[in-house]
Design an enzyme around this catalytic site. Structure first.
Site, short mmCIF file in Angstrom:
data_model
loop_
_atom_site.label_atom_id
_atom_site.label_comp_id
_atom_site.label_asym_id
_atom_site.label_seq_id
_atom_site.Cartn_x
_atom_site.Cartn_y
_atom_site.Cartn_z
CG HIS A 16 -1.89 1.10 1.30
ND1 HIS A 16 -1.53 2.38 1.67
CD2 HIS A 16 -3.21 1.14 1.02
CE1 HIS A 16 -2.60 3.15 1.64
NE2 HIS A 16 -3.62 2.43 1.23
CG ASP A 18 -0.84 6.02 3.02
OD1 ASP A 18 -0.33 6.94 2.36
OD2 ASP A 18 -2.06 5.93 3.24
CE LYS A 19 1.18 0.70 7.55
NZ LYS A 19 1.94 1.23 8.67
CD GLU A 44 7.54 12.71 8.77
OE1 GLU A 44 6.72 11.91 8.27
OE2 GLU A 44 7.60 12.96 9.99
CD GLU A 57 12.29 18.02 10.61
OE1 GLU A 57 11.80 18.59 9.61
OE2 GLU A 57 11.66 17.20 11.31
CE LYS A 177 -7.60 0.45 2.09
NZ LYS A 177 -8.26 1.76 1.82
CG PHE A 252 -6.91 -3.36 -6.66
CD1 PHE A 252 -6.13 -2.30 -7.11
CD2 PHE A 252 -6.90 -3.62 -5.30
CE1 PHE A 252 -5.37 -1.54 -6.26
CE2 PHE A 252 -6.14 -2.87 -4.41
CZ PHE A 252 -5.38 -1.83 -4.90
CG ASP A 260 -4.72 6.06 -4.21
OD1 ASP A 260 -5.43 7.06 -4.45
OD2 ASP A 260 -5.15 4.89 -4.24
CB ALA A 261 0.24 10.53 -3.44
NE ARG A 266 -2.13 9.19 3.29
CZ ARG A 266 -2.18 9.69 2.06
NH1 ARG A 266 -2.48 10.96 1.87
NH2 ARG A 266 -1.89 8.93 1.02
CE LYS A 267 -4.18 3.45 4.99
NZ LYS A 267 -4.26 4.87 4.57
CE LYS A 287 6.51 10.92 14.53
NZ LYS A 287 5.28 11.19 15.29
CE LYS A 291 12.30 12.68 16.78
NZ LYS A 291 13.77 12.74 16.71
CG ASP A 293 4.21 11.21 18.78
OD1 ASP A 293 3.44 11.45 19.72
OD2 ASP A 293 4.45 12.03 17.86
#
Length: 419
Positions: A16, A18-19, A44, A57, A177, A252, A260-261, A266-267, A287, A291, A293
């Site tokens: 995918h 995003d992955k 990123e 960064e 998916k 598909f 898709d970009a 984002r997941k 990260k 971090k 998060d």
């Protein structure tokens, strides 16, 4: 009166878009930590047709070839054919990186973090890399103590990738998916309502060219090779009332970054509990462990899982929060949703006495800065897809239940919660 309801979670494959970004971000992180465990990383990634952009960064003494890392990660995912509109050998790779802000760094770098054992003063001196709130969750619905819907969705996507890579279903392509809807009664899973799989595939399968025939073939193959195997160790299985949907739009073929970009981070619901538990909003991939998060979310899962493994609750959610540059959490709370076997206030006291939640303490307890170098240069990239929690296929320090007996012993003298 019993209450029946449905709950749905989704997962996505490593192909995918995003992955793909998450995987590249964590591959970069692994490479930097392997050479320099004190690397500060916020990598990123953006992907689109024929393009990879690395930004963010990074402050590190490591010397890595970002372009080579990107191409190797993409090839390992399975994008090696230019016909997909995105290929490891032909995509453009752009690098636009800055160093970590000095204002942030000064709150994180107040102690000698290269030491293996930090003193209490040093643990207190190393502050969180940012403010924020993180959640961890566990429940006894599955062997890995995860909610059943997200556990099944991840099992399906992992299996999709496996049959593609082994050649069992060689017509599958990397993007895909899954989505699973589970029926609950009085908070307990009782049936599989719907299974949905959307998977990228070749335009032609064997001699089949008609859209309907191709979809029927894929549906039959997926039921046998993907769906049935994932339920082997579970009591709940699909039955005659379970809906099974495959590629509902009909086909598909165009997918991945061509379709898709993609963006790193984002997941976040796929990465955690499939929406079954709350989320603090912070993504994980790319990260470094300073971090919170990432590291504190791992710590919260560790706490919640050990509480459930100890039999002190059937469900447990833990929340922690931090202020930038401050080591000790600004808050810690837990919720057992009426399933707790001991008083929650007492349980919270025991948790505070048992678990380390200062950022440097979490890093030290899980050895997060050194894990990539200990595992042939890869660790975080292996959790970039198919969930960061409930991964029985990986040896993850936050998935261990080594504190369960300690928690149980500490709570033994506490009367059970009545009625």
């Amino acid at each position: 009166m019993s209450r029946r309801y449905l709950f749905t979670s989704e997962s996505v494959t490593e192909g995918h878009p995003d992955k793909v970004c998450d995987r590249i971000s964590d591959t970069i992180l692994d490479a930097l930590l392997t050479q320099d465990p004190n690397s500060r990383v916020a990598a990123e990634v953006v992907v689109n047709t024929g393009l990879v952009l690395i930004t963010g960064e990074i402050t590190s003494n490591a010397q890595v070839n970002y372009v080579k890392l990107v191409r190797n990660a993409i090839a390992e995912i399975g994008y090696i054919n230019a016909d997909n509109g995105f290929s490891a050998d032909s995509c453009a790779v752009l690098v636009a990186l800055d160093e970590q802000s000095a204002d942030i760094a000064q709150g994180v770098d107040r102690a000698q973090e290269h030491r293996d054992e930090l003193s209490e003063e040093q643990l207190d001196a190393i502050g969180a890399g940012d403010q924020g709130l993180m959640f961890g969750f566990a429940c006894n619905e599955t062997p890995e103590l995860m909610p059943l819907p997200i556990s099944l969705a991840h099992r399906l996507t992992r299996r999709l990738a496996a049959v593609r890579k082994t050649g069992e279903l060689s017509y599958l392509r990397p993007d895909g998916k899954t989505q699973v809807t589970v029926a609950y009664e009085d908070g307990k899973p009782v049936a599989i309502d719907t299974i949905l799989i959307s998977t990228q595939h070749d335009a032609q399968i064997d001699s089949l060219t008609e859209e309907s025939a191709i979809r029927d073939r894929i549906k039959a193959d997926l039921w046998t090779a993907v769906v049935q195997p994932i339920f082997v160790d579970l009591d709940i299985k699909p039955d005659e009332n379970t809906r099974f949907l495959v590629n509902p739009t009909g086909k598909f073929v165009i997918g991945g970054p061509q379709g898709d970009a993609g963006l790193t981070g984002r997941k976040i619901i796929v990465d955690t509990y499939g929406g079954y538990s709350r989320h603090g909003g912070g993504a994980f991939s790319g990260k470094d462990p300073t971090k919170v998060d990432r590291s504190a979310a791992y710590a919260c899962r560790y706490i919640a899982k050990n509480i459930v493994a100890a039999g002190l609750a059937d469900k447990c959610e833990v929340q922690v929060s931090y202020a930038i540059g401050v080591a000790r959490p600004t808050s810690l709370t837990l919720e057992t949703f009426g399933t707790g076997k001991v008083d929650e206030d007492r349980l919270l006291e025991v948790v505070q006495q048992t678990f380390e939640l200062r950022p440097a303490g979490i890093i030290q307890a899980f050895d997060l800065q050194h894990l990539p170098s200990q595992r042939d240069g890869r660790f975080f990239q292996d959790v970039a897809a198919y969930g960061h929690f409930g991964r029985n296929d990986l040896d993850l320090p936050w998935e261990r239940t080594d504190k369960a007996e300690l928690l149980k012993e500490a709570c033994q003298a506490v009367p059970a919660v009545s009625g």
